[in-house]
Design a protein around this motif. Structure first.
Motif, PDB file in Angstrom:
ATOM      1  N   THR A  17       1.882  38.498  22.154  1.00 58.65           N
ATOM      2  CA  THR A  17       3.022  39.367  21.877  1.00 58.65           C
ATOM      3  C   THR A  17       3.462  39.248  20.424  1.00 58.65           C
ATOM      4  O   THR A  17       3.610  38.133  19.912  1.00 58.65           O
ATOM      5  N   PHE A  22       9.102  40.560  20.450  1.00 58.78           N
ATOM      6  CA  PHE A  22       9.640  39.690  21.490  1.00 58.78           C
ATOM      7  C   PHE A  22      11.085  39.322  21.186  1.00 58.78           C
ATOM      8  O   PHE A  22      11.938  39.321  22.087  1.00 58.78           O
ATOM      9  N   ASP A  34       7.978  32.612  30.817  1.00 55.39           N
ATOM     10  CA  ASP A  34       6.828  33.381  30.353  1.00 55.39           C
ATOM     11  C   ASP A  34       5.657  33.021  31.280  1.00 55.39           C
ATOM     12  O   ASP A  34       5.078  31.948  31.149  1.00 55.39           O
ATOM     13  N   CYS A  66       6.957  39.199  30.766  1.00 55.31           N
ATOM     14  CA  CYS A  66       5.577  39.217  31.257  1.00 55.31           C
ATOM     15  C   CYS A  66       4.710  40.119  30.383  1.00 55.31           C
ATOM     16  O   CYS A  66       4.845  41.339  30.423  1.00 55.31           O
ATOM     17  N   ASN A  67       3.842  39.515  29.598  1.00 50.06           N
ATOM     18  CA  ASN A  67       2.812  40.234  28.853  1.00 50.06           C
ATOM     19  C   ASN A  67       1.480  39.763  29.430  1.00 50.06           C
ATOM     20  O   ASN A  67       0.875  38.821  28.942  1.00 50.06           O
ATOM     21  N   TYR A  70      -4.534  42.257  29.820  1.00 53.34           N
ATOM     22  CA  TYR A  70      -4.775  43.690  30.020  1.00 53.34           C
ATOM     23  C   TYR A  70      -6.199  43.865  30.518  1.00 53.34           C
ATOM     24  O   TYR A  70      -7.123  44.008  29.751  1.00 53.34           O
ATOM     25  N   LEU A  94       5.607  43.953  29.526  1.00 54.02           N
ATOM     26  CA  LEU A  94       5.009  44.632  28.381  1.00 54.02           C
ATOM     27  C   LEU A  94       3.586  44.977  28.776  1.00 54.02           C
ATOM     28  O   LEU A  94       2.815  44.095  29.169  1.00 54.02           O
ATOM     29  N   ALA A  95       3.252  46.259  28.718  1.00 57.86           N
ATOM     30  CA  ALA A  95       1.922  46.688  29.161  1.00 57.86           C
ATOM     31  C   ALA A  95       1.422  47.836  28.301  1.00 57.86           C
ATOM     32  O   ALA A  95       2.190  48.470  27.573  1.00 57.86           O
ATOM     33  N   PHE A 124      -0.593  43.165  17.751  1.00 58.45           N
ATOM     34  CA  PHE A 124      -0.570  41.953  18.553  1.00 58.45           C
ATOM     35  C   PHE A 124      -1.090  40.768  17.760  1.00 58.45           C
ATOM     36  O   PHE A 124      -1.974  40.913  16.912  1.00 58.45           O
ATOM     37  N   SER A 135       2.010  51.318  23.986  1.00 54.72           N
ATOM     38  CA  SER A 135       2.599  50.306  24.859  1.00 54.72           C
ATOM     39  C   SER A 135       3.863  50.821  25.530  1.00 54.72           C
ATOM     40  O   SER A 135       4.492  51.774  25.056  1.00 54.72           O
ATOM     41  N   VAL A 137       7.408  49.204  27.950  1.00 57.53           N
ATOM     42  CA  VAL A 137       8.159  48.102  28.521  1.00 57.53           C
ATOM     43  C   VAL A 137       8.768  48.625  29.805  1.00 57.53           C
ATOM     44  O   VAL A 137       9.442  49.659  29.804  1.00 57.53           O
TER      45      VAL A 137
END
Length: 161
Positions: A17, A22, A34, A66-67, A70, A94-95, A124, A135, A137
């Motif tokens: 992140t 953040f 986290d 939560c990241n 992927y 976060l995706a 990132f 991205s 949220v």
């Protein structure tokens, strides 16, 4: 391999992140857990590593950032975010903004209390290049905090932080 090179490969599904990003979210939500971290990139004093498997851990009543990785487990992470909020956690996911995917429609759209689409693309880790994807949220509030009861159909959308 540097993180910036990893962003454009399929060698990793972990995306550290961006610190400033953040910090903006942390200022709003005051995170305490986290669940997708390494000892080197943990954003909260309490964290789970890949070995701990945050999907199998209880997130309790924490305020969770939560990241997730992927990759193929994205659906499970999005479901975990929703179910943990139903159990009392406040969860911010976060995706990558893949609005055409099943996981997005099953566990984000209509389930999250709020969805924020990020303007531009995040950088990132220590990468110099922006990510090759947009991205989002998704905020999952516990029922006691969610005035809409989590059934807003994704109507409270924001373009950017």
């Amino acid at each position: 391999m540097t993180i910036s090179r990893a962003l454009y490969s399929n060698r990793t599904d972990e995306w550290p992140t961006p610190v400033e990003f953040f910090e903006l979210l942390h200022g709003e939500f005051q995170f305490s857990l986290d669940p997708c971290a390494t000892p080197d990139n943990a954003k909260c004093p309490r964290f789970f590593t890949k070995e701990d498997d945050g999907l199998r851990q209880s997130w309790g009543k924490h305020r969770v950032f939560c990241n997730p990785p992927y990759g193929p487990l994205m659906r499970q992470w999005a479901e975990k975010c929703f179910r943990s909020a139903q159990a009392g956690a406040l969860v911010v996911l976060l995706a990558h903004a893949r609005t055409d995917t099943r996981w997005f429609h099953d566990w984000v759209y209509g389930k999250a209390s709020e969805i924020r689409f990020m303007r531009g693309r995040l950088k990132f880790g220590d990468g110099r290049q922006s990510a090759p994807f947009p991205s989002l949220v998704a905020v999952y509030r516990p029922r006691c905090l969610d005035r809409a009861g989590g059934r807003n159909g994704g109507r409270r959308l924001r373009r950017s932080l």
